[in-house]
Write an enzyme that holds these catalytic residues in place. Structure first.
Site, short mmCIF file in Angstrom:
data_model
loop_
_atom_site.label_atom_id
_atom_site.label_comp_id
_atom_site.label_asym_id
_atom_site.label_seq_id
_atom_site.Cartn_x
_atom_site.Cartn_y
_atom_site.Cartn_z
N ASP A 176 0.85 -1.20 0.00
CA ASP A 176 0.00 0.00 0.00
C ASP A 176 0.88 1.25 0.00
O ASP A 176 0.70 2.16 -0.81
CB ASP A 176 -0.92 -0.01 1.23
N ASP A 203 1.93 4.04 -3.45
CA ASP A 203 1.73 5.50 -3.48
C ASP A 203 3.06 6.20 -3.75
O ASP A 203 3.14 7.17 -4.52
CB ASP A 203 1.17 6.02 -2.15
C1 IPM Z 1 -5.67 1.41 -1.61
C2 IPM Z 1 -6.33 2.12 -0.45
C3 IPM Z 1 -7.03 1.10 0.44
C4 IPM Z 1 -5.97 0.19 1.02
C5 IPM Z 1 -7.91 1.66 1.57
C6 IPM Z 1 -8.91 2.66 1.07
C7 IPM Z 1 -8.62 0.56 2.29
O1 IPM Z 1 -5.41 2.89 0.25
O2 IPM Z 1 -6.37 0.74 -2.38
O3 IPM Z 1 -4.45 1.56 -1.79
O4 IPM Z 1 -5.35 0.55 2.04
O5 IPM Z 1 -5.73 -0.87 0.45
MN MN Z 2 -3.45 3.03 -0.72
#
Ligand code: IPM
Ligand code: MN
Ligand code: NAD
Length: 356
Positions: free
Chosen positions: A246, A250
């Site tokens: 996660d 990003d």
């Molecule tokens: C993602 C989002 C989700 C995650 C959240 C909204 C649950 O951040 O898809 O990356 O943490 O997986």
């Molecule tokens: Mn995410």
């Protein structure tokens, strides 16, 4: 070929509308059905993932998902918060394999905060385990601390756990993907501290026995976070657990110019998949018509490729995205000097026109 479209909250409806426009412009026989999810569904029915929405998702060949979440739901019981909808869909449909490709288009080298030479031609694939780890481990909760220095104080706890078959299947997805790419897998963990990570590493090494043609490297997650900006092009396929994946995805999005550029596929063992941009509902820009729809449009391309066997249509969409970038069209998140600023719908329309 049935596609369930779940727009969700914030910019979700704006960006999925553009992806649906693009899908409809292809001459394919697609049955497209829409349903509420997340906060939007909670407002209507009192639950972020209503039974009817889950049924629709289960009956579809693929799901196109926008985004869910808004600060105004943050005080609800966790089970009713919008984010439970996406977590519930992943769990109910067994979508354990999350593919998050990070590609730097030549036209966007200037849009990134990194030096162009560091990211030119970047093409990495993050393979994130999506239905296990600390996201789903039980037990979890709040209690009075049963022992230790803070015995009796309020505390909260989560559980990080992985079973061998869970690690084996995601490792196979990564090795298979690497076979079609540059034959290198970096497994990211925190084996110097965490028991689950040492186990992860051991299991990945065991699975690697079947993939002698693939180079396997292990990296601690803190170092990986640093190497991703230091020398991103040294990576090919990255395989990692739910939480690390996660965060790192990003981070990787900024190597491509913007988080508005990163699509994803979440697959189960039946090729059924959920496709969504990796970003969230961006409440800060929702309703302004400025969100970048390209991550969602590229997610629709992944949907055609991975769940509907329509590689040619997927190529057309990806080609059209490159074409509009070449034309110099940019939403604000990827704008740089000498480019033309457009809004969400203008960008979607341009992609549709470029399909030809
Ligand atoms: C993602 C989002 C989700 C995650 C959240 C909204 C649950 O951040 O898809 O990356 O943490 O997986
Ligand atoms: Mn995410
Ligand atoms: P976010 O990804 O929504 O936004 C982070 C920043 O990126 C914001 O400044 C936003 O404006 C910008 N951004 C995101 N997508 C963009 C796009 N397409 N075009 C231009 N700019 C874009 O993350 P956040 O602010 O931490 O979270 C907001 C909400 O979204 C929270 O409720 C969170 O739980 C939720 N969320 C949902 C998903 C999902 O549905 N899969 C993913 C991540 C976050």
């Amino acid at each position: 070929m049935k596609i369930a479209v779940l727009p969700g909250d914030g910019i979700g409806p704006e960006i999925t509308a553009e992806a649906v426009k693009v899908l409809r412009a292809l001459d394919l026989k697609l049955e497209i059905e829409q349903a509420p999810v997340g906060g939007a569904a909670y407002d209507i029915s009192g639950h972020p993932l209503p039974e009817a929405t889950l049924k629709l998702a289960q009956s579809a060949d693929a799901i196109l998902f926008g985004a869910v979440g808004n600060w105004k739901y943050d005080q609800l019981d966790r089970a009713l918060r919008p984010e439970q909808a996406i977590l519930g869909l992943r769990k109910h449909l067994g979508l354990f394999a999350n593919l998050r490709p990070a590609l730097c288009y030549a036209e966007l080298q200037e849009a990134s905060r990194l030096k162009p030479e560091a990211i030119a031609g970047l093409d990495i694939l993050i393979v994130r385990e999506l239905t296990g780890g600390i996201y789903f481990g039980q037990p979890r909760g709040r209690r009075s601390s049963p022992d230790g220095a803070f015995k009796g104080a309020d505390e909260a706890y989560d559980t990080m756990r992985y079973a061998r078959p869970e690690i084996e299947r995601i490792a196979r997805v990564a090795f298979e993907a690497a076979r079609k790419r540059h034959k290198k897998v970096t497994s990211v963990d925190k084996a110097n501290v965490l028991e689950t990570s040492q186990f992860w590493r051991d299991v990945v090494i065991a699975v690697h026995q079947d993939y002698a043609d693939i180079e396997l490297q292990h990296m601690y997650v803190d170092n990986a976070a640093m190497q991703l900006v230091r020398e991103p092009k040294a990576f090919d396929v990255v395989v990692t657990g739910n939480l690390f994946g996660d965060v790192l995805s990003d981070e990787a999005s900024m190597l491509t110019g913007s988080i508005g550029m990163l699509p994803s596929a979440s697959l189960n063992d039946k090729k059924q998949g959920l496709y969504e941009p990796i970003h969230g509902s961006a409440p800060d820009i929702a309703g302004k018509g400025v969100a970048n729809p390209l991550a969602t449009i590229l997610s629709a391309a992944m949907l055609l490729r991975h769940s509907l066997d329509q590689a040619e249509a997927a190529d057309r969409i990806e080609g059209a995205v490159k074409a509009v970038l070449k034309q110099g069209l940019r939403t604000p998140d990827i704008a740089s000097d000498g480019t033309t600023r457009v809004g969400t719908a203008e960008m979607g329309d341009a992609v549709r026109r470029a399909l030809a």
